[in-house]
Scaffold this active site. Structure first.
Site, mmCIF file in Angstrom:
data_model
loop_
_atom_site.group_PDB
_atom_site.id
_atom_site.type_symbol
_atom_site.label_atom_id
_atom_site.label_comp_id
_atom_site.label_asym_id
_atom_site.label_seq_id
_atom_site.Cartn_x
_atom_site.Cartn_y
_atom_site.Cartn_z
ATOM 1 N N LYS A 197 0.829 -1.206 0.000
ATOM 2 C CA LYS A 197 0.000 0.000 0.000
ATOM 3 C C LYS A 197 0.868 1.262 0.000
ATOM 4 O O LYS A 197 2.066 1.186 0.260
ATOM 5 C CB LYS A 197 -0.955 -0.027 1.207
HETATM 6 C C1 LIG Z 1 -5.498 -3.998 1.108
HETATM 7 C C2 LIG Z 1 -6.953 -3.723 1.138
HETATM 8 C C3 LIG Z 1 -7.726 -3.868 2.299
HETATM 9 C C4 LIG Z 1 -7.238 -4.573 3.551
HETATM 10 O O1 LIG Z 1 -6.116 -4.102 4.122
HETATM 11 P P1 LIG Z 1 -5.217 -5.074 5.039
HETATM 12 O O2 LIG Z 1 -4.327 -4.090 5.736
HETATM 13 O O3 LIG Z 1 -4.491 -6.012 4.129
HETATM 14 O O4 LIG Z 1 -6.130 -5.775 5.992
HETATM 15 C C5 LIG Z 1 -9.048 -3.462 2.281
HETATM 16 N N1 LIG Z 1 -9.605 -2.978 1.166
HETATM 17 C C6 LIG Z 1 -8.918 -2.846 0.014
HETATM 18 C C7 LIG Z 1 -9.606 -2.270 -1.178
HETATM 19 C C8 LIG Z 1 -7.582 -3.228 -0.037
HETATM 20 O O5 LIG Z 1 -6.901 -3.131 -1.203
#
Ligand SMILES: *Cc1c(COP(=O)(O)O)cnc(C)c1O
Length: 399
Positions: A197
């Site tokens: 991310k």
């Molecule tokens: C990565 C992601 C999440 C979840 O995040 P985590 O930190 O991996 O639990 C939720 N929604 C979207 C659209 C994502 O891409």
């Protein structure tokens, strides 16, 4: 990676070495901050977590921030804070990652999937409006790739029907909708600090809200339902005293993760600018390439450029998207797909009887999407290589 790759026509691949789809940008100061934390001896939730909550809330302009160990936990606690119940419904786009829907299912509530705007791949506000029933409690909007949803009609709908607006902003740090920072628009906003991310703590997440009651509830439920207020009130009992006010969860962030986050946060504007530069070079190169379409960013929004989602014009190609990704890999360029719509997965198909065409925009766009590498730390040559590889593959398979 793979020892030998056969590029198109058995020729040499565009690139000598493998370019991954994503590589987290970790610099010396992140490493130093983590080492200092380890040496300091306070590993779990402590001063660095509190500092990260303060600094991230200030960066975004949100009233409260609760640090957690994932973005999924942030979505779960957002729905817990609004007291979602088993007979409730929550509207969300089918075009998203697993976490958005599963968080609703945790409560026995119904995730009501809706179709997306084919240009932005984001929740279509009119589709959301059409899905509202007497049981609807909330809408979860997802800013796909970092492009903010069209929030004004969503806010209006939520106000008119008494619904809570939750933003799954896992991709959208930093992004702006009509000048407003994502994280200040919805009633509750979930960020993810997963390794891929825009900002990472390895694993981690954050819940943002202006509502102090939501923040307090999420804080308590993130650590076993232990109330800090009760704890403070009864300190006369001694530092060993605590009160459990509800059966909570174990979602707290560690100080080791927060150490990474504190350094990452200071770089978010620079990282976004680097991604925007890569996107501009892709846009320029692919504008003249036949059989592809560049990402659509509405002029009222500022994307985080978390993803660069190229769309294939399949009727102008002799192969499908899977083959294009395979051919890119043979050129030593990693690519990915965001996302396989929820309604195409077995659990949703079997439980709700969805056919792939149930949400035609999501299904059609899903078959066309290829996410290209776009991460800070890619140099000009890396970007050149991606452009050369995509051009070579598209030229080769063009009708
Ligand atoms: C990565 C992601 C999440 C979840 O995040 P985590 O930190 O991996 O639990 C939720 N929604 C979207 C659209 C994502 O891409």
């Amino acid at each position: 990676m793979i020892a030998e790759r056969l590029a198109l026509d058995g020729g040499r691949p565009v690139r000598e070495s493998w370019l991954p789809f994503h590589r987290p940008r970790i610099e010396d100061d992140e490493i130093a901050e983590v080492v200092e934390t380890l040496r300091g001896g306070w590993l779990t939730t402590g001063p660095r977590v509190k500092q990260l909550e303060r600094e991230l809330a200030a960066y975004v302009g949100a009233g409260h921030a609760v640090a957690l160990n994932s973005g999924t936990a942030a979505l779960h606690l957002a729905l817990e804070a609004i007291k979602l119940g088993p007979s409730d419904e929550v509207i969300l786009p089918t075009y998203t990652f697993a976490a958005t829907g599963e968080a609703v299912a945790y409560f026995g509530a119904r995730p009501v999937l809706v179709d997306v705007d084919p240009l932005t791949l984001n929740l279509d506000p009119s589709a959301a409006a059409a899905a509202v029933t007497d049981r609807t409690r909330a809408i979860i909007a997802v800013d796909i790739g970092g492009v903010p949803c069209d929030y004004d009609p969503l806010l209006e709908l939520c106000r008119a029907r008494g619904l809570v607006l939750i933003d799954d902003a896992a991709h959208a740090l930093p992004a702006r909708y009509r000048g407003r920072m994502v994280g200040t628009i919805a009633d509750l906003t979930a960020l993810s600090f997963y390794a891929t991310k825009p900002m990472t703590t390895g694993e981690g997440g954050m819940l943002l809200t202006d509502d102090g009651r939501y923040a307090e509830r999420a804080q308590i439920m993130s650590l076993h339902g232990i109330s800090h207020d009760a704890w403070k009130r009864y300190t006369a009992e001694g530092s060993w005293y605590y009160e459990i006010v509800a059966p909570g969860f174990k979602y707290n962030m560690t100080d080791v993760a927060a150490a990474l986050g504190l350094r990452q946060l200071t770089k978010q504007d620079r990282f976004r600018a680097e991604r925007a530069q890569i996107a501009a070079r892709y846009d320029e190169a692919f504008a003249t390439l036949p059989a592809v379409e560049c990402p659509h960013v509405p002029d009222w929004s500022e994307t985080s450029w978390h993803l660069y989602i190229l769309r294939l014009q399949l009727d102008r190609l002799t192969v499908d998207r899977a083959q294009v990704i395979k051919a890119l890999a043979a050129e030593n360029v990693g690519a990915s797909v965001h996302f396989i719509p929820l309604h195409c997965h077995p659990w949703y198909r079997e439980r709700y009887g969805f056919a792939p065409e149930a949400f035609p925009h999501a299904y059609q766009q899903y078959q066309r999407t290829v996410s290209l590498p776009i991460f800070p730390g890619m140099d000009d040559r890396d970007v050149d290589d991606v452009i050369a590889a995509v051009s070579k593959v598209i030229d080769h398979y063009q009708r």
